[in-house]
Each structure stands twice: as structure tokens, then as C-alpha cells.
Design an enzyme around this catalytic site. Sequence first.
Site, short mmCIF file in Angstrom:
data_model
loop_
_atom_site.label_atom_id
_atom_site.label_comp_id
_atom_site.label_asym_id
_atom_site.label_seq_id
_atom_site.Cartn_x
_atom_site.Cartn_y
_atom_site.Cartn_z
N HIS A 43 13.06 -11.85 -4.43
CA HIS A 43 13.45 -10.74 -5.31
C HIS A 43 14.82 -10.98 -5.91
O HIS A 43 15.81 -11.08 -5.19
CB HIS A 43 13.47 -9.44 -4.51
N ASP A 45 17.06 -9.47 -9.41
CA ASP A 45 17.07 -8.49 -10.49
C ASP A 45 17.86 -8.96 -11.71
O ASP A 45 18.44 -8.14 -12.43
CB ASP A 45 17.66 -7.16 -9.99
N GLU A 148 8.38 -4.07 -9.91
CA GLU A 148 9.02 -3.37 -8.80
C GLU A 148 8.81 -1.86 -8.85
O GLU A 148 9.77 -1.09 -8.90
CB GLU A 148 10.51 -3.70 -8.73
N HIS A 175 8.90 2.52 -5.99
CA HIS A 175 10.33 2.21 -5.92
C HIS A 175 10.99 3.35 -5.17
O HIS A 175 10.57 3.70 -4.07
CB HIS A 175 10.92 1.95 -7.30
N HIS A 216 10.33 -0.76 -0.26
CA HIS A 216 10.56 0.56 -0.88
C HIS A 216 9.55 1.64 -0.45
O HIS A 216 9.79 2.81 -0.73
CB HIS A 216 10.58 0.49 -2.41
N HIS A 237 11.81 -7.71 -0.33
CA HIS A 237 13.25 -7.63 -0.06
C HIS A 237 13.52 -6.47 0.90
O HIS A 237 14.00 -5.42 0.51
CB HIS A 237 14.07 -7.51 -1.35
N ASP A 350 17.65 -9.88 -3.07
CA ASP A 350 18.00 -8.72 -3.90
C ASP A 350 19.26 -8.98 -4.72
O ASP A 350 20.02 -8.06 -5.04
CB ASP A 350 18.18 -7.46 -3.04
#
Length: 423
Positions: A43, A45, A148, A175, A216, A237, A350
Site C-alpha cells: 500500500h 498513497d 481503497e 475505508h 480498515h 496495510h 502506507d
Amino acid sequence: MRYAFALLLAAPLFVSAAPEDKVSAYQSRVAAVLAKTPLIDGHNDWAETLAEKAGDARWTMDLTKLDPSQFNTDITRLRAGRVGGQFWSVYVSASLPGPEQVKETLDQIALMKEIFRRYPNVFAQATTAADVRRIHAQGKIASMFGVEGGGQIDGSFAVLRAYRALGASYLTLTHSKTIEWADSATDDPKHGGLTKFGEAVVRELNRLGMLVDLSHVSEDTMIDAIRVSKAPVIFSHSSARGVDDSPRNVSDKVLKLVAANGGVVMVNYAPGYVSEARRRWDADRNAERGRYYSPPYGGLYIGQPDRAKAAMAEWERQHPRPVVTLSQVADHIEWIVKVAGIDHVGLGGDLDGTGGDLPEGLDGVDTNPALLAELMRRGWTDAMIAKLAGGNILRVMEAAERVAAGMANEPPATATIAMLDGK
């Protein structure tokens, strides 16, 4: 006398050489492992952070070397960190209306595809384990997408299949917010896990060969998804709840279910999910901020932002932020191995998703080898490091591909939330 004095001067140099030799040996071992097994992170971003911080420039800017105070990722650091495979998160806010989530998801996929086009000697898109191995052997970074949040399909199986056609490799079921068909770990539960539509989403992911990502989601959703899924699941993650009791982490109960399912938990580096002391400090700080300033009506210093800011600074001076380190991340990895086994752990840093707040020693994509070296220092063998770095997630990808092949003759899902859940 001159000879004796020379020996005294040389002695400290001789003593300090051994640790340096060990560090060098660990670095050499890490390099040898990662030459054969790609280091695959679950993961990152980068797309969302580029959109947030660079705006329209994200489409054309030079990504070779970026400001490390703004970004955890750039091409130079990816190379230094020997990253061999990356699941690029295409994250959008769970607070947006469904159609807007779809639009922004497509925008982020388009951005990453443009980056791959602009840097063909660095990145190549992958959708299968064989793709990852082939691309890694070419010296490039095998690149996959992770959507995600279940809200990003807007309740539509057609949208889910469109993402898969564009190359998406996993869907995170929620999420930060509970959605119409699944409970989130960080919102009030409404369904007790997955609804019937949510279960149908898991089955369609299996049919498509997409991974079911349970980062999540609430624990009830985790348990439901593992029960329904024919393929191994992932946590792209998340860390160990036995070390840090955040609901974003994975409890021992669920770790044992993951082991039975054949899945993998890819450990998160976000400080609040790594350190229990840091998690509690964050909660105390948030409470204190609300005590000083909670517009429009609450707070000791409402309407006086300067006084509120000064009071907060004094509180932080008296309550220093707990330090979070690379070693603590290694503790999470070892906890997961203790409970679930060496075949069920991976890396999901992450990076570029924590606002730049990362553990000491793990502040960029170039630092993963240092984490592997720390585990070697603790006694890990090269074979164990290879499983953690990429072997385990490649095995899960292959298993999901076999499940999809076995479901090839099943018709695509067409139901709606109203049809299955009566809503």
C-alpha cells in the site's frame, strides 16, 4: 613506546569494525534476497499525495527526485529501497458521494498509468504473480492498483468489473466509514459485518481474481469476509492488535483465521498503528484540542484561536510525543509470525498516506532494506526474509488466480443492494 601508543590508538578502530562488518553483511544478504524475490509493498498513497500537493503539475512534473519533507516516494528512493513490486493505492475520501468517488478513482488510475507511460524503464503494470516475477527480472517495478474503499464501486458490480479491466488487483471493502454493505473499523457498525450484498462483493472479487483486502474493516467484517472468500484474503496495510490495540489492526483471533485461510497481513508503518503509547498520546492530544477549541460553541478558548494555539503548544511541551521506531515495526512482524506463522506476513507501509509522520528509520520507500536487516539481526534466515518481502503475497496472488480460473464459467454478479438487502 611509540609501538604501544600506536596499538592504543588502533584498538578502538578494531573494536568498532565488527559491528560495521555485521551491518555490511546484513546489507549484502538483503541485496541477495531481493535480487531473487521482489520486495512487494501492499500500500502506497503516492497518487493521492501527488494530487493533493502538486495539483495539475502531477501529470508532467519530474518524479525522479522529490522533496523528502513533502513526499515519501520518488523514483530515486524506490530504486535505493530495491522496491520490486508495489500496490499503488487509488484512494478517495469516503465522505464523497458515490459517483464522485468513482470519478476520482478513475482520475487516480489515469495518473498512475500516465506515470508508467512516462517512465517505461522504471515501471510496468502487472495483474498476475507471473507478471510481477517477469517485470522484476527485467529490473523494473511491477505496479498494481488497490482500490481503497468499497464506497468507490458505488454499489455497482459493473463499476467493480471496470476497475478490474483497468488493472485493479484488490478492493479494500471499506475505508474510514461504514458503507451500505460493510462495517468499518473506525465508524459505528450498522450491519454486524457484511450484508448479503457485501458477501456477493466478496464472491465477485473471487470470480474476477481480485484480492479481498480487509484493512480498515471492522472485526465482524473481517470474519465474515474470511468465511465467504474462496481465495486467501489480504490486509494491505494493517499491524498486530496484540502489540497496538487499534481497531485498524488485526487481533490474534483473526490472525489465526488468516492463517487457516492462507492469507497475509502486510504490516503498516503509521505510528498510531505501531505504538500503543503513541496511539494513546494521539487520543489525549485530540481530546485536549477539543477542550481548548471546539467551534462554533465549545472550548475554553472559543473565538480566541491564538490562546488555543498557545495552550496546545504548552500541553505538547509538557507531554512530548512518544518516539516510534523501526524496531517497533519489526515487533509487529514478529508478533504476526508468532501467532499466524511465517507464511502469513508481508509489508504494507502506507507511505505517503500518513501525512509524512513515520517511524524513525522508516521515513521513505528507500528504508525497507533497513527493516529487513533488523530482522536478520534478530536471527531471521534469508528464506524467512524472502517470504516476508514478497514470497507470501505472490503465493496469495497465485491462489486467487487459481480460484478465478475455477469460477470462469460462473456468470458475473448483477444484483443490486436493494435486491439483496431490501434497501
